[in-house]
Design an enzyme around this catalytic site. Structure first.
Site, PDB file in Angstrom:
ATOM      1  CG  ASP A  89      25.747  46.725  44.126  1.00 18.50           C
ATOM      2  OD1 ASP A  89      26.750  47.537  43.704  1.00 18.50           O
ATOM      3  OD2 ASP A  89      24.706  46.808  43.444  1.00 18.50           O
ATOM      4  CG  HIS A  90      27.577  50.463  46.267  1.00 20.40           C
ATOM      5  ND1 HIS A  90      27.276  50.811  47.359  1.00 20.40           N
ATOM      6  CD2 HIS A  90      26.204  50.130  45.835  1.00 20.40           C
ATOM      7  CE1 HIS A  90      26.051  51.329  47.520  1.00 20.40           C
ATOM      8  NE2 HIS A  90      25.322  50.723  46.655  1.00 20.40           N
TER       9      HIS A  90
END
Length: 158
Positions: A89-90
């Protein structure tokens, strides 16, 4: 492998990837290749069905498998493996020669240390730091103040 400098001499545009699943062995072989042939370039292999977000950095020698997702602003080091349907994820960081097993889900702003391996189907909640040469899976996410990652030292005999 001793033939590599000669092969490279006749094929200077070639790029290589070390296709070994074991993180430590992959790093060791990559370093041996660079010692034999310092000019050689490592490629990056990304399956066409993988999804790569904006502002993502992917290191040389990394392989990203089918259905994998790397979200915006993630950083993937050299020689990493992101296996089938795994997600990073980010703003997360995978250090050199680390790996995500098939279906692993990594939350935002996670840091995964060099040579560490996150196992098949593991979930790691956001903002967790995983040290170098670790392997494990998330077992409980009820208490954010405690690291609930089952860890053990990898390759203690090296």
């Amino acid at each position: 492998m001793e033939d590599l400098p000669e092969i490279y001499l006749h094929n200077p545009d070639v790029e290589v990837i070390v296709a070994i699943g074991d993180n430590w062995a992959r790093g060791r072989i990559a370093n041996e290749i660079l010692e034999l042939c310092p000019e050689i370039r490592f490629g990056i292999a990304i399956h066409p069905s993988a999804q790569i977000g904006n502002d993502v950095s992917i290191g040389r020698g990394t392989v990203i498998m089918a259905g994998a997702v790397v979200n915006p602003s993630a950083r993937v080091g050299q020689g990493c493996i992101i296996n089938t349907r795994a997600s990073l994820d980010h703003d997360s960081v995978m250090a050199h020669f680390s790996s995500l097993g098939p279906g692993a889900a990594i939350g935002g702003t996670v840091q995964i240390g060099a040579y560490s391996s996150i196992g098949i189907g593991a979930s790691v909640i956001q903002e967790i730091r995983i040290g170098e040469r670790r392997t494990g899976r998330l077992v409980d996410d009820r208490d954010r103040d405690e690291l609930r990652f089952t860890l053990h030292e990898a390759l203690q005999t090296l």
